[in-house]
Design a protein around this motif. Structure first.
Motif, PDB file in Angstrom:
ATOM      1  N   TRP A  57      -0.998   2.724  -5.322  1.00 36.72           N
ATOM      2  CA  TRP A  57      -2.447   2.886  -5.483  1.00 36.72           C
ATOM      3  C   TRP A  57      -2.792   3.856  -6.600  1.00 36.72           C
ATOM      4  O   TRP A  57      -3.915   4.332  -6.690  1.00 36.72           O
ATOM      5  N   SER A  76     -13.395  -0.515  -5.416  1.00 37.08           N
ATOM      6  CA  SER A  76     -12.708  -1.324  -4.422  1.00 37.08           C
ATOM      7  C   SER A  76     -11.218  -1.232  -4.650  1.00 37.08           C
ATOM      8  O   SER A  76     -10.760  -1.058  -5.780  1.00 37.08           O
ATOM      9  N   THR A  77     -10.453  -1.347  -3.580  1.00 34.23           N
ATOM     10  CA  THR A  77      -9.010  -1.410  -3.669  1.00 34.23           C
ATOM     11  C   THR A  77      -8.539  -2.687  -3.001  1.00 34.23           C
ATOM     12  O   THR A  77      -9.243  -3.254  -2.160  1.00 34.23           O
ATOM     13  N   GLU A  78      -7.365  -3.149  -3.364  1.00 32.73           N
ATOM     14  CA  GLU A  78      -6.804  -4.342  -2.752  1.00 32.73           C
ATOM     15  C   GLU A  78      -6.234  -3.986  -1.393  1.00 32.73           C
ATOM     16  O   GLU A  78      -5.505  -2.999  -1.250  1.00 32.73           O
ATOM     17  N   GLY A  89     -10.416  -7.412  -1.141  1.00 32.33           N
ATOM     18  CA  GLY A  89     -10.728  -6.060  -1.568  1.00 32.33           C
ATOM     19  C   GLY A  89     -11.595  -5.372  -0.540  1.00 32.33           C
ATOM     20  O   GLY A  89     -12.271  -6.008   0.269  1.00 32.33           O
ATOM     21  N   GLU A 119       0.855  -1.183   0.000  1.00 36.41           N
ATOM     22  CA  GLU A 119       0.000   0.000   0.000  1.00 36.41           C
ATOM     23  C   GLU A 119       0.890   1.231   0.000  1.00 36.41           C
ATOM     24  O   GLU A 119       1.899   1.297   0.674  1.00 36.41           O
TER      25      GLU A 119
END
Length: 220
Positions: free
Chosen positions: A8, A78-80, A71, A3
């Motif tokens: 991102w 959505s993000t991982e 997610g 992250e």
């Protein structure tokens, strides 16, 4: 994948959910169709009257939202995130490239499908500058699971699901326990290769797709 601002910069992941929208029973189709709301309730299906395997936790990898990764839910997409994170909402149970309408269907008890738009950011997880178009079949980490039999949701209609007739030659999936707005009228009790293989009690044929594309539904 770690992250951070650079990682991102993948762009927005479209969280369009697919439904169990089906076409009349016949030769099997290759992919799911239709759209659903954020609740995971399916769209209409055409029909005719008769004449969870465990997935191990995973960290970030080279593939964005690979199988086993998790997610988050957001207002746009959505993000991982790490599966142990408080932001984790669902786990990837299958991951495909290309359009969902052109690819193989998700596993039967998938709760919803995420469409992943092609992105070419300045930096990404494997350094090639691209995230290809694809889709991820998602299973929520916590119940309720709309993709389970009889729950009235998910991208596919499967054995154990209930439907009601919309009155225009189509059916719509609904919860078997009657908690949805529309009462269930038929329940899919078997999946077969041909209509002739359905039991005599069948009151409706529903297209399921896959190797056994005909759903035999009995009146309730």
């Amino acid at each position: 994948m770690r992250e951070g601002p650079a990682a991102w910069a993948l762009g927005v992941l479209c969280a369009l959910l697919l439904t169990g929208c089906q076409s009349p029973a016949g030769p099997a189709g290759d992919g799911p169709g239709g759209t659903a709301s954020a609740s995971g309730r399916p769209g209409g299906s055409t029909a005719s009257r008769p004449a969870s395997a465990a997935v191990p936790p995973s960290g970030f990898g080279k593939v964005f939202l690979a199988v086993g990764e998790c997610g988050s839910f957001g207002t746009v997409g959505s993000t991982e995130v790490p599966c142990g994170s408080e932001r984790a909402a669902a786990r990837v149970v299958a991951r495909r490239d290309g359009r969902a309408s052109d690819g193989p269907p998700c596993p039967a008890t998938t709760d919803f499908v995420l469409h992943i738009s092609e992105q070419r950011p300045a930096a990404d997880e494997d350094g090639d500058g691209a995230v290809p178009q694809g889709y991820a079949c998602m299973r929520k980490l916590q119940p309720p699971h709309p993709g389970d039999p009889g729950e009235g949701g998910g991208p596919r209609t499967i054995v154990g699901d209930c439907v009601h007739d919309t009155g225009d030659g189509k059916v719509r999936e609904t919860a078997c326990d009657g908690t949805d707005e529309r009462e269930p009228r038929f329940k899919v009790v078997d999946a077969v290769a041909d209509r002739a293989d359905c039991p005599a009690s069948t009151g409706l044929y529903v297209r399921l797709g896959g190797a056994r594309p005909v759903g035999c539904a009995r009146p309730l």
